[in-house]
Design a protein around this motif. Sequence first.
Motif, mmCIF file in Angstrom:
data_model
loop_
_atom_site.group_PDB
_atom_site.id
_atom_site.type_symbol
_atom_site.label_atom_id
_atom_site.label_comp_id
_atom_site.label_asym_id
_atom_site.label_seq_id
_atom_site.Cartn_x
_atom_site.Cartn_y
_atom_site.Cartn_z
ATOM 1 N N THR A 51 -5.710 6.632 -26.710
ATOM 2 C CA THR A 51 -6.943 7.257 -26.224
ATOM 3 C C THR A 51 -8.159 6.456 -26.676
ATOM 4 O OG1 THR A 51 -5.899 9.435 -26.284
ATOM 5 C CG2 THR A 51 -8.298 9.394 -26.212
ATOM 6 N N GLY A 54 -8.938 3.495 -24.713
ATOM 7 C CA GLY A 54 -9.397 3.733 -23.354
ATOM 8 C C GLY A 54 -8.307 4.124 -22.370
ATOM 9 N N GLU A 55 -7.081 4.196 -22.858
ATOM 10 C CA GLU A 55 -5.987 4.584 -21.970
ATOM 11 C C GLU A 55 -6.087 6.079 -21.664
ATOM 12 O OE1 GLU A 55 -1.170 4.840 -22.242
ATOM 13 O OE2 GLU A 55 -2.142 3.133 -23.224
ATOM 14 N N ARG A 56 -5.895 6.384 -20.406
ATOM 15 C CA ARG A 56 -5.963 7.789 -20.023
ATOM 16 C C ARG A 56 -4.554 8.353 -19.931
ATOM 17 N NH1 ARG A 56 -10.441 10.035 -17.928
ATOM 18 N NH2 ARG A 56 -9.217 11.203 -16.430
ATOM 19 N N GLY A 57 -4.434 9.605 -20.295
ATOM 20 C CA GLY A 57 -3.139 10.268 -20.202
ATOM 21 C C GLY A 57 -2.949 10.880 -18.825
ATOM 22 N N SER A 59 -3.379 13.572 -16.085
ATOM 23 C CA SER A 59 -4.458 14.521 -15.817
ATOM 24 C C SER A 59 -3.917 15.947 -15.745
ATOM 25 C CB SER A 59 -5.159 14.180 -14.503
ATOM 26 O OG SER A 59 -4.326 14.496 -13.402
#
Length: 71
Positions: A51, A54-57, A59
């Motif tokens: 996180t 900048g990695e998104r999990g 949604s």
Amino acid sequence: MQVKDLTIEELKLLIQETVAETIQSLLIDPDEGRQVKPEVKQQLLNSLYRTQAGERGVSAEEIAKKLGLNW
């Protein structure tokens, strides 16, 4: 003794004690003193690092879709 027999001050005290007991029961951590398994701790740390990088999990919308929920 019934509530109808209490004075206003006695009723206030009873309510205060009940509220205090309820709040105290909500604030008790049932996991206090327990240890997190090392693999769970590592998973949480990995998630935090991803996180922060900048990695998104996944949604919430995707999760809702998988569960058949309308988002």
